[in-house]
Design a protein around this motif. Structure first.
Motif, short mmCIF file in Angstrom:
data_model
loop_
_atom_site.label_atom_id
_atom_site.label_comp_id
_atom_site.label_asym_id
_atom_site.label_seq_id
_atom_site.Cartn_x
_atom_site.Cartn_y
_atom_site.Cartn_z
N GLN A 1 0.83 -1.21 0.00
CA GLN A 1 0.00 0.00 0.00
C GLN A 1 0.87 1.26 0.00
OE1 GLN A 1 -2.39 -0.79 3.47
NE2 GLN A 1 -4.06 -1.63 2.27
N TRP A 2 1.91 1.27 0.82
CA TRP A 2 2.82 2.42 0.88
C TRP A 2 3.48 2.64 -0.48
CZ3 TRP A 2 4.92 6.78 2.18
CH2 TRP A 2 6.27 7.04 1.98
N ASN A 3 3.97 1.55 -1.08
CA ASN A 3 4.62 1.66 -2.39
C ASN A 3 3.67 2.25 -3.43
OD1 ASN A 3 7.01 0.65 -1.40
ND2 ASN A 3 6.63 -1.43 -2.10
N LEU B 1 1.70 12.61 4.26
CA LEU B 1 0.33 12.31 3.81
C LEU B 1 -0.04 10.86 4.13
CD1 LEU B 1 0.35 14.13 0.35
CD2 LEU B 1 -0.68 14.93 2.50
N TRP B 2 0.91 9.95 3.94
CA TRP B 2 0.66 8.53 4.22
C TRP B 2 0.31 8.33 5.70
CZ3 TRP B 2 -0.81 4.10 2.55
CH2 TRP B 2 -0.56 2.93 3.27
N GLU B 3 1.02 9.01 6.55
CA GLU B 3 0.75 8.89 8.00
C GLU B 3 -0.70 9.27 8.30
OE1 GLU B 3 1.98 7.38 11.43
OE2 GLU B 3 3.22 7.46 9.64
N LYS B 4 -1.19 10.31 7.65
CA LYS B 4 -2.58 10.75 7.84
C LYS B 4 -3.56 9.70 7.31
CE LYS B 4 -1.37 14.81 9.43
NZ LYS B 4 -1.47 15.09 10.85
N VAL B 5 -3.28 9.18 6.13
CA VAL B 5 -4.16 8.18 5.50
C VAL B 5 -4.13 6.87 6.29
CG1 VAL B 5 -4.40 6.71 3.45
CG2 VAL B 5 -4.01 9.15 3.19
N LYS B 6 -2.93 6.46 6.68
CA LYS B 6 -2.75 5.19 7.39
C LYS B 6 -3.57 5.16 8.68
CE LYS B 6 1.05 4.19 9.60
NZ LYS B 6 2.40 3.90 10.02
N ASN B 7 -3.62 6.29 9.36
CA ASN B 7 -4.34 6.35 10.64
C ASN B 7 -5.81 6.71 10.50
OD1 ASN B 7 -2.01 5.67 12.08
ND2 ASN B 7 -1.31 7.78 12.04
N SER B 8 -6.28 6.79 9.27
CA SER B 8 -7.69 7.13 9.04
C SER B 8 -8.46 5.86 8.66
CB SER B 8 -7.82 8.15 7.90
OG SER B 8 -7.60 7.51 6.65
N LYS B 9 -9.76 6.00 8.54
CA LYS B 9 -10.59 4.86 8.12
C LYS B 9 -10.76 4.86 6.60
CE LYS B 9 -12.98 4.27 12.42
NZ LYS B 9 -14.09 4.57 13.27
N ASN B 10 -10.13 5.82 5.92
CA ASN B 10 -10.25 5.92 4.47
C ASN B 10 -9.40 4.87 3.78
OD1 ASN B 10 -11.83 8.17 4.97
ND2 ASN B 10 -10.10 9.57 4.81
N ASP B 11 -9.62 4.70 2.47
CA ASP B 11 -8.80 3.79 1.67
C ASP B 11 -7.35 4.22 1.78
OD1 ASP B 11 -10.94 2.29 0.83
OD2 ASP B 11 -11.11 3.29 -1.11
N LYS B 12 -6.47 3.25 1.79
CA LYS B 12 -5.03 3.51 1.93
C LYS B 12 -4.42 3.78 0.56
CE LYS B 12 -5.74 2.50 6.23
NZ LYS B 12 -6.76 3.35 6.71
N LYS B 13 -4.91 4.83 -0.09
CA LYS B 13 -4.37 5.19 -1.41
C LYS B 13 -4.32 6.70 -1.55
CE LYS B 13 -8.81 4.71 -3.69
NZ LYS B 13 -9.62 3.99 -4.64
N PHE B 14 -3.46 7.14 -2.47
CA PHE B 14 -3.30 8.57 -2.68
C PHE B 14 -4.47 9.14 -3.45
CE2 PHE B 14 -2.14 12.14 -5.40
CZ PHE B 14 -1.80 13.05 -4.42
#
Length: 149
Positions: free
Chosen positions: A91-93, A118-131
């Protein structure tokens, strides 16, 4: 003629998951659909994890029935795997790749640093783990130090 035992052996609940050519394939999917009383069956990552654990621990006597029982216990106890380390890396890649391809990334130097914030924000959210481009606006204050002057 040489034929593999895999072609001859029908998977049953008593098939050993190690050493008998068992794999999570179409034949197993049919058996699992029947077992769970469903028309279609999709493999769950927990099943692959249980199979890998059995391989790692040398559990040569483990059968398909055991695999299904462990899976049901795992799910019944709420121990459904949310994310493996492998998936998190994947997911990070993808996130970094998509960020760097985006037109938004062109406005920043130290793109990896911005992507990490930005990843840190997404990772800790309930949203999809994508940009998504909207993340750049949403977290503008967090990444403004990296904006091209």
């Amino acid at each position: 003629k040489h034929t593999t035992s895999r072609n001859k052996t029908k998977i049953t609940l008593e098939t050993k998951i190690l050493g008998e050519g068992f794999s999570l394939n179409q034949e197993a999917r049919k058996l699992f659909a029947e077992y769970f009383g469903k028309e279609k069956f999709s493999f769950k990552k927990e099943m692959a994890v249980i199979k890998r654990q059995a391989e790692h621990n040398g559990e040569t006597k483990m059968t398909v029935r055991d695999l299904l029982e462990r899976y049901q216990e795992m799910v019944g106890q709420g121990n459904v795997l949310r994310e493996t380390a492998e998936e998190a890396t994947y997911q990070w890649n993808n996130f970094v790749r998509d960020f760097c391809k985006s037109s938004e990334s062109q406005n920043y130097h130290q793109k990896l640093k911005v992507a990490a914030i930005l990843w840190e924000k997404v990772k800790n959210s309930k949203n999809d783990k994508k940009f998504e481009a909207s993340l750049v606006q949403k977290y503008e204050k967090n990444i403004s130090n990296y904006m091209n002057k």
